[in-house]
Write a protein that holds these residues in place. Structure first.
Motif, PDB file in Angstrom:
ATOM      1  N   GLU A 289      42.391  41.444  51.107  1.00  0.00           N
ATOM      2  CA  GLU A 289      42.109  42.603  51.948  1.00  0.00           C
ATOM      3  C   GLU A 289      43.342  43.469  52.135  1.00  0.00           C
ATOM      4  O   GLU A 289      43.253  44.696  52.177  1.00  0.00           O
ATOM      5  N   ASP A 336      36.390  44.439  47.151  1.00  0.00           N
ATOM      6  CA  ASP A 336      35.128  45.127  47.412  1.00  0.00           C
ATOM      7  C   ASP A 336      33.896  44.233  47.403  1.00  0.00           C
ATOM      8  O   ASP A 336      32.858  44.629  47.909  1.00  0.00           O
ATOM      9  N   ASN A 337      33.969  43.101  46.794  1.00  0.00           N
ATOM     10  CA  ASN A 337      32.776  42.255  46.796  1.00  0.00           C
ATOM     11  C   ASN A 337      33.006  40.938  47.544  1.00  0.00           C
ATOM     12  O   ASN A 337      32.358  39.941  47.273  1.00  0.00           O
TER      13      ASN A 337
ATOM     14  N   ASP B 167      24.263  42.539  48.411  1.00  0.00           N
ATOM     15  CA  ASP B 167      24.623  43.707  49.211  1.00  0.00           C
ATOM     16  C   ASP B 167      24.884  44.836  48.219  1.00  0.00           C
ATOM     17  O   ASP B 167      25.912  44.873  47.558  1.00  0.00           O
ATOM     18  N   ALA B 170      28.001  47.075  48.605  1.00  0.00           N
ATOM     19  CA  ALA B 170      29.199  46.394  48.119  1.00  0.00           C
ATOM     20  C   ALA B 170      29.220  46.346  46.596  1.00  0.00           C
ATOM     21  O   ALA B 170      30.282  46.462  45.970  1.00  0.00           O
ATOM     22  N   ARG B 173      30.419  49.642  45.445  1.00  0.00           N
ATOM     23  CA  ARG B 173      31.863  49.736  45.707  1.00  0.00           C
ATOM     24  C   ARG B 173      32.644  48.957  44.668  1.00  0.00           C
ATOM     25  O   ARG B 173      33.682  49.411  44.168  1.00  0.00           O
ATOM     26  N   THR B 174      32.165  47.772  44.376  1.00  0.00           N
ATOM     27  CA  THR B 174      32.840  46.940  43.392  1.00  0.00           C
ATOM     28  C   THR B 174      32.876  47.637  42.035  1.00  0.00           C
ATOM     29  O   THR B 174      33.909  47.646  41.352  1.00  0.00           O
ATOM     30  N   GLY B 208      27.750  53.242  47.478  1.00  0.00           N
ATOM     31  CA  GLY B 208      28.966  52.432  47.424  1.00  0.00           C
ATOM     32  C   GLY B 208      29.905  52.897  46.331  1.00  0.00           C
ATOM     33  O   GLY B 208      31.130  52.978  46.527  1.00  0.00           O
TER      34      GLY B 208
END
Lengths: 346, 346
Positions: A289, A336-337, B167, B170, B173-174, B208
């Motif tokens: 993070e 992100d995951n 999700d 997410a 985003r990934t 995302g």
DNA sequence: AAATTTCTGATTTACGTACATCAAAAATTC
DNA sequence: GAATTTTTGATGTACGTAAATCAGAAATTT
């Protein structure tokens, strides 16, 4: 309705008792009769009602997990998962226990296996150490008809019934491949921080990593492996020395459980290194993070524990296992995951 | 030994029949007596033996899966997993059936749900389409006390009991994050190929992805979304046109099931694009191995099916679910951590 | 206080399998 | 063909819960 033992008896023209003898391999059945019963079983597509059978047997399955002791966060997480699985153990007629032994110590592991065999458990799951004593102990368990599965680190050729863990060569390759992509054309050597080459998973990861790096279009220097014994202090010292000695270091692959020491050493530097580590713990999660770690390769401890229980039960009952369900995937986590943190993940 | 109904009866000083009335919510028990029994249950830590209970009830659970029809490889793979799970269904006292409806068609989905309710199934798992008709149909199922779970694409707010899938925000985003890292400083716009914005998963993935791209240090143009309706031909045309119109295209994020068309269009070009797609199928697996696709985000269909079955059974029995076990992880696959191909993976 | 309603107890059967016992039948040996 | 061994049948109990019946006790109403 699905067929029952009564249907088999009727179809084969024998009594219930004979069907029972065939089904449970009890003596006293002529081979011709046995064949007739088995034909009826196939013809009707009979499958034993496991729930009813277990109810009748009122059998419970004492299972033992043997893990390395110490503050290895992944192992402690595994232990937490075992405890959590133990909460449901009553419903599944299992009784789980955990035994810890000194890490990387073949004699202690072998002794623990022998003790479990002596106790007469229904199955053993152990994090294997690669040594002859362990081979021998597993052999003795097999002789006593006690199924053994290896957890996390394998010992193929030992006669263990199953390995529950990731393909560690592929894990190393994946780490190498990601490292190469993330670094791109950036120059500088890469170092590998390991625990010990006495557990196969570390050796295999290294092997995969080196092969992936060698296959890269950009040639890159790989420094000699640092063996931190999964010990925070030793890992910290080794990494600190390395960082000081190699100012242009571009990346670190931490393939063991030395992440605490690694992170401590890295904290003093900026975030300009590409870092790939193993196992999602509170430490590695935080570092992901904050950007200190770029990717974490993980094996799901909860899945491994549940898988071990299912497999040991199946082996104890002589049933087959669903290979697809039991395959442990290699998870790649980037920031992100990340899955939501569970309260007791370590 | 764990306590049984007999122990409760003895402890509470009542008869077995009364314990049974309390346990199964049957009428005819004074509230004081009921309280006494419940106290005994808590004191002894009684938990119903589900296996024995199901045996006694000789209950079976007819479960229905409602999936979009068509040649969407992921959905067909899901169907294959359901069939595979059906092989073990006898042992688990479930009977699985699959209903397919036209993709992205709310009325058809609602009708299928109503039909399942009319049939009196024990549970419904459906790939949701975001529309009022579907909300209403789920509502009717709830009223009939039939648990409903959404699969792959959610419909939160509809009253569904559980969502089984990743999700998707997410996931997007990934994808964005990986795309950014893989592209590095290379210039050029990126395009998104979707199926339809009428299923939430596609919308969420896009959301995302856009947010991750926006957060990148390197600003990058995102071209308007191509909606291929998960149709190979349409996806092929849209992508071909895009490739022709945008010569400096740097990357493609395929967030739906249009990969066949995408790959056909890409095959004419070199492998100089960064391509990220969803769902591991024979097509995407091959493209990963050949280098045409750089990464595949995946949700494990087998896990989802088994999870749906466990959850629907638990809901039907009024039991709780193990959230950790049922969480579906977002798998990242690159060519190095591909699992071995299973014979019927699609 | 009698009549009624509402609870509670006692008992039984069932689910599908495991396992034990004893008698009877069939096969084998002498 | 008798004696023996092996195989089979018949039967019962157990596992823990569900569900039903019926009789009796307790509470409520009249």
């Amino acid at each position: 309705m699905r067929p029952t033992v009564h249907d088999i008896a009727a179809k084969a023209g024998v009594s219930l008792a004979t069907v029972d003898r065939v089904l449970n391999d009890r003596p006293g059945v002529r081979s011709v009769t046995k064949a007739r019963v088995e034909a009826a079983i196939v013809a009707l597509g009979y499958v034993r009602d496991v729930a009813a059978a277990n109810l009748a047997k009122s059998r419970i399955y004492p299972l033992v997990f043997i893990l390395p002791e110490g503050d290895n966060p992944f192992m402690r997480g595994l232990e937490a998962e075992i405890r959590r699985a133990g909460l449901h153990s009553a419903a599944e007629r299992t009784r789980l226990s955990v035994v810890t032994v000194p890490a990387f110590d073949p004699a202690a592991l072998a002794a623990a296996i022998d003790a479990a065999v002596a106790e007469g458990v229904a199955g053993i799951a152990a994090v294997a150490v690669d040594a002859p004593e362990v081979f021998a102990a597993i052999g003795r368990a097999q002789e006593a008809d006690i199924p053994v599965v290896t957890l996390v680190s394998d010992l193929s050729g030992s006669g263990r019934d199953h390995f529950i863990g990731v393909d560690n060569i592929a894990a190393g390759r994946t780490a190498g491949s990601l490292m190469g992509r993330f670094l791109g054309s950036r120059p500088g050597p890469v170092v590998v921080l390991a625990g010990s080459m006495r557990v196969r998973d570390h050796g295999e990861r290294l092997e995969g990593f080196l092969s992936a790096m060698a296959a890269m279009s950009v040639a890159r220097t790989i420094l000699p492996v640092l063996e931190g014994q999964d010990d925070p202090d030793l890992s910290f010292r080794l990494m600190s020395d390395c960082l000081a000695a190699v100012p242009d270091l571009a990346g670190v692959y931490s393939l063991g459980a030395g992440n605490r020491g690694l992170l401590k050493a890295l904290a003093k530097r900026g975030v300009d290194l590409c870092v790939i580590a193993h196992e999602l713990t509170t430490e590695t999660r935080g570092a992901l993070e904050s950007g200190l770690i770029d990717a974490v390769l993980n094996q799901d401890a909860g899945h491994e524990v549940r898988s071990a229980i299912r497999i040991l039960r199946a082996k104890a009952d002589g049933l087959s296992v669903n290979a697809a369900q039991e395959r442990i995937r290699l998870d790649i986590f980037i920031k992100d995951n990340l899955p939501p943190a569970s309260p007791d993940e370590e």
